[in-house]
Design a protein around this motif. Sequence first.
Motif, PDB file in Angstrom:
ATOM      1  N   LEU A 124       1.009  -1.239  -0.080  1.00 27.43           N
ATOM      2  CA  LEU A 124      -0.180  -0.082  -0.122  1.00 27.43           C
ATOM      3  C   LEU A 124       0.756   1.155   0.012  1.00 27.43           C
ATOM      4  O   LEU A 124       0.657   2.303  -0.922  1.00 27.43           O
ATOM      5  N   GLN A 129       3.320   5.452  -6.021  1.00 24.07           N
ATOM      6  CA  GLN A 129       2.978   5.495  -7.372  1.00 24.07           C
ATOM      7  C   GLN A 129       1.841   6.522  -7.626  1.00 24.07           C
ATOM      8  O   GLN A 129       1.847   7.342  -8.756  1.00 24.07           O
ATOM      9  N   ALA A 130       0.834   6.783  -6.854  1.00 23.77           N
ATOM     10  CA  ALA A 130      -0.161   7.735  -7.155  1.00 23.77           C
ATOM     11  C   ALA A 130       0.423   8.877  -7.031  1.00 23.77           C
ATOM     12  O   ALA A 130      -0.210   9.945  -7.778  1.00 23.77           O
ATOM     13  N   ASP A 133       3.788   1.393  -1.382  1.00 24.40           N
ATOM     14  CA  ASP A 133       4.144   1.612  -2.662  1.00 24.40           C
ATOM     15  C   ASP A 133       3.158   2.284  -3.516  1.00 24.40           C
ATOM     16  O   ASP A 133       3.542   3.029  -4.640  1.00 24.40           O
ATOM     17  N   GLN A 134       1.841   1.799  -3.333  1.00 28.19           N
ATOM     18  CA  GLN A 134       0.708   2.144  -4.235  1.00 28.19           C
ATOM     19  C   GLN A 134       0.685   3.797  -4.103  1.00 28.19           C
ATOM     20  O   GLN A 134       0.383   4.412  -4.955  1.00 28.19           O
TER      21      GLN A 134
END
Length: 94
Positions: A34, A40-41, A36-37
């Motif tokens: 999460l 990225q977002a 990492d996400q």
Amino acid sequence: MAAGLCVWWVMHLLAENDALAADNARLTRNAAVLSDQVAQARLAADVAAAYRTAETKRAAEAVATVEAIRNLDLGDCADAMLDDDLADLLNGVR
């Protein structure tokens, strides 16, 4: 009987500990994914903002260029002598 109960209780606690350790490892992996996400977002949002900024700049430069062309002193050159596409572009900006 009490000794057997103690052994059972210790075995039960060890099994619970193993289960909790497995859950903790799974949750730790999920938290890392999460995180990492989220990174990225944020990066995607930064890239999108940079594209919008660049597009706004290009649009402003295009309008300025067309305005500069419109303001050229063409002397005796009539609009009819202009290329049709250029004339349409210039007339569309007005």
